[in-house]
Design a protein around this motif. Structure first.
Motif, PDB file in Angstrom:
ATOM      1  N   ILE A 119     -28.684   3.441  -1.552  1.00 12.08           N
ATOM      2  CA  ILE A 119     -29.073   3.993  -2.571  1.00 12.08           C
ATOM      3  C   ILE A 119     -29.587   2.861  -3.650  1.00 12.08           C
ATOM      4  CG2 ILE A 119     -28.550   5.599  -4.654  1.00 12.08           C
ATOM      5  CD1 ILE A 119     -26.916   7.101  -2.707  1.00 12.08           C
ATOM      6  N   ARG A 120     -28.527   1.905  -3.751  1.00 10.41           N
ATOM      7  CA  ARG A 120     -28.528   0.870  -4.787  1.00 10.41           C
ATOM      8  C   ARG A 120     -29.781  -0.092  -4.245  1.00 10.41           C
ATOM      9  NH1 ARG A 120     -24.157  -0.914  -4.242  1.00 10.41           N
ATOM     10  NH2 ARG A 120     -24.285  -2.849  -2.698  1.00 10.41           N
ATOM     11  N   ARG A 121     -30.179  -0.193  -2.809  1.00 14.48           N
ATOM     12  CA  ARG A 121     -31.222  -1.216  -2.484  1.00 14.48           C
ATOM     13  C   ARG A 121     -32.317  -0.428  -2.784  1.00 14.48           C
ATOM     14  NH1 ARG A 121     -29.470  -4.601   2.894  1.00 14.48           N
ATOM     15  NH2 ARG A 121     -27.789  -5.593   2.021  1.00 14.48           N
ATOM     16  N   ASP A 122     -32.526   0.906  -2.869  1.00 11.45           N
ATOM     17  CA  ASP A 122     -33.878   1.528  -2.955  1.00 11.45           C
ATOM     18  C   ASP A 122     -34.083   1.670  -4.709  1.00 11.45           C
ATOM     19  OD1 ASP A 122     -34.241   2.031  -0.616  1.00 11.45           O
ATOM     20  OD2 ASP A 122     -33.409   4.044  -0.402  1.00 11.45           O
ATOM     21  N   GLY A 123     -33.406   0.862  -5.338  1.00 14.79           N
ATOM     22  CA  GLY A 123     -33.482   0.942  -6.935  1.00 14.79           C
ATOM     23  C   GLY A 123     -33.093   1.971  -7.657  1.00 14.79           C
ATOM     24  N   LEU A 124     -32.203   2.741  -7.108  1.00 16.40           N
ATOM     25  CA  LEU A 124     -31.708   4.204  -7.762  1.00 16.40           C
ATOM     26  C   LEU A 124     -30.202   3.870  -8.213  1.00 16.40           C
ATOM     27  CD1 LEU A 124     -33.438   6.908  -5.622  1.00 16.40           C
ATOM     28  CD2 LEU A 124     -34.007   5.927  -7.739  1.00 16.40           C
ATOM     29  N   LYS A 125     -29.715   4.737  -9.094  1.00 20.43           N
ATOM     30  CA  LYS A 125     -28.480   4.791  -9.397  1.00 20.43           C
ATOM     31  C   LYS A 125     -27.804   5.808  -8.913  1.00 20.43           C
ATOM     32  CE  LYS A 125     -25.513   5.138 -13.885  1.00 20.43           C
ATOM     33  NZ  LYS A 125     -25.478   5.851 -15.190  1.00 20.43           N
ATOM     34  N   LEU A 126     -26.447   5.529  -8.457  1.00 22.55           N
ATOM     35  CA  LEU A 126     -25.414   6.380  -7.973  1.00 22.55           C
ATOM     36  C   LEU A 126     -24.630   7.049  -9.188  1.00 22.55           C
ATOM     37  CD1 LEU A 126     -24.127   8.050  -5.909  1.00 22.55           C
ATOM     38  CD2 LEU A 126     -22.733   6.172  -5.276  1.00 22.55           C
ATOM     39  N   ALA A 127     -24.968   8.166  -9.684  1.00 14.92           N
ATOM     40  CA  ALA A 127     -24.521   8.630 -10.984  1.00 14.92           C
ATOM     41  C   ALA A 127     -23.108   9.222 -10.617  1.00 14.92           C
ATOM     42  CB  ALA A 127     -25.080  10.069 -11.493  1.00 14.92           C
ATOM     43  N   GLY A 128     -22.713   9.697  -9.286  1.00 11.87           N
ATOM     44  CA  GLY A 128     -21.375   9.873  -9.040  1.00 11.87           C
ATOM     45  C   GLY A 128     -21.371  10.386  -7.750  1.00 11.87           C
ATOM     46  N   TRP A 129     -20.096  10.911  -7.329  1.00 17.62           N
ATOM     47  CA  TRP A 129     -19.813  11.392  -5.972  1.00 17.62           C
ATOM     48  C   TRP A 129     -18.830  12.405  -5.762  1.00 17.62           C
ATOM     49  CZ3 TRP A 129     -15.057  10.486  -3.446  1.00 17.62           C
ATOM     50  CH2 TRP A 129     -14.166   9.518  -4.018  1.00 17.62           C
ATOM     51  N   ILE A 130     -18.848  13.268  -4.970  1.00 17.73           N
ATOM     52  CA  ILE A 130     -17.736  14.429  -5.052  1.00 17.73           C
ATOM     53  C   ILE A 130     -17.081  14.553  -3.584  1.00 17.73           C
ATOM     54  CG2 ILE A 130     -17.543  16.876  -5.027  1.00 17.73           C
ATOM     55  CD1 ILE A 130     -20.030  16.826  -6.775  1.00 17.73           C
ATOM     56  N   ALA A 131     -15.786  14.386  -3.502  1.00 14.54           N
ATOM     57  CA  ALA A 131     -15.047  14.723  -2.389  1.00 14.54           C
ATOM     58  C   ALA A 131     -14.995  16.072  -1.708  1.00 14.54           C
ATOM     59  CB  ALA A 131     -13.717  13.944  -2.431  1.00 14.54           C
ATOM     60  N   ASN A 132     -15.785  16.398  -0.772  1.00 12.99           N
ATOM     61  CA  ASN A 132     -15.786  17.578  -0.339  1.00 12.99           C
ATOM     62  C   ASN A 132     -15.038  17.964   1.073  1.00 12.99           C
ATOM     63  OD1 ASN A 132     -16.604  20.784  -0.485  1.00 12.99           O
ATOM     64  ND2 ASN A 132     -18.343  20.223   1.007  1.00 12.99           N
ATOM     65  N   GLN A 133     -14.395  19.312   1.030  1.00 12.92           N
ATOM     66  CA  GLN A 133     -13.409  19.323   2.024  1.00 12.92           C
ATOM     67  C   GLN A 133     -13.998  20.407   2.838  1.00 12.92           C
ATOM     68  OE1 GLN A 133      -9.106  19.152   1.400  1.00 12.92           O
ATOM     69  NE2 GLN A 133     -10.112  18.703  -0.651  1.00 12.92           N
TER      70      GLN A 133
END
Length: 222
Positions: free
Chosen positions: A161-175
């Motif tokens: 994602i970073r290499r594609d020039g975009l920002k990772l705004a956040g992540w969610i741990a899903n079960q």
């Protein structure tokens, strides 16, 4: 001001749609008008409807036609580029981006564009869904399926994602399948190594409830 996020996952079957529905419910609970798009869906019923798209429509507050939510509906539940080739269809990131922008201009405050599978899923011989996110220049929310291998998949996805020039705004741990072995240790490793805030831990719920799951998500970090 409206905000749009592209929702991707560490793999297929990690709960992107379930988490997207929970995000939509959480935003609606804060008074936001919500909308969602599933640009490409492989796996449709005889009427041409995809279950993920229908779930998004049920979770959002905006009233959109099915074709606006899921403009490319492919019948077999296989990789999108293979399904499109078998159906004789051409899928282009630029066309999908135009359709997504139509929803982005619809007046909703909080908009999700849900991918299919992981970050590099092909939509044609030359393009992937990552090209769509890049053309839209939107921030990304990563759904991490908490199971063996998730750390490697999450870190590689964040790097892409970073290499594609975009920002990772956040992540969610899903079960999606219950609590994994050494869940807490894996979660702490991801919190330490991923370059974005954890927006929440969504538990394994039976029966599933987007409203209950929404209570596990903190949108204030976006």
């Amino acid at each position: 001001m409206s905000r749009t996020f592209f929702v991707t996952g560490t793999d297929t079957e990690v709960g992107k749609t379930a988490v997207s529905c929970a995000l939509l419910r959480a935003a609606a609970a804060q008074g936001f008008k919500t909308a969602a798009v599933k640009p490409v869906a492989a796996g449709c019923d005889p009427s041409g409807h995809n279950e993920d798209a229908l779930q998004l429509m049920a979770a959002m507050t905006a009233e959109l036609d099915y074709a606006q939510v899921n403009p490319v509906a492919l019948e077999p539940a296989i990789a999108p580029h293979i399904a499109a080739a078998r159906a004789g269809k051409t899928v282009q990131a630029s066309r999908l981006a135009g359709l997504c922008r139509g929803v982005m201009l619809s007046g909703a405050d909080f908009i999700l564009i849900e991918g299919a599978g992981g970050w590099r899923v092909p939509i044609s011989p030359r393009e992937t869904l990552a090209d769509l996110a890049a053309q839209l220049q939107v921030e990304v929310i990563l759904v991490v399926g908490m199971r063996l291998g998730c750390i490697n998949h999450a870190l590689l996805t964040a790097e892409a994602i970073r290499r594609d020039g975009l920002k990772l705004a956040g992540w969610i741990a899903n079960q999606p399948a219950g609590e994994m072995n050494c869940y807490r240790e894996n979660l702490e490793t991801l919190q330490r190594m991923l370059p974005a805030p954890c927006l929440g831990e969504v538990p394994h719920l039976v029966p599933w409830s987007a409203d209950i799951a929404a209570g596990s998500i903190d949108l204030q970090q976006l």
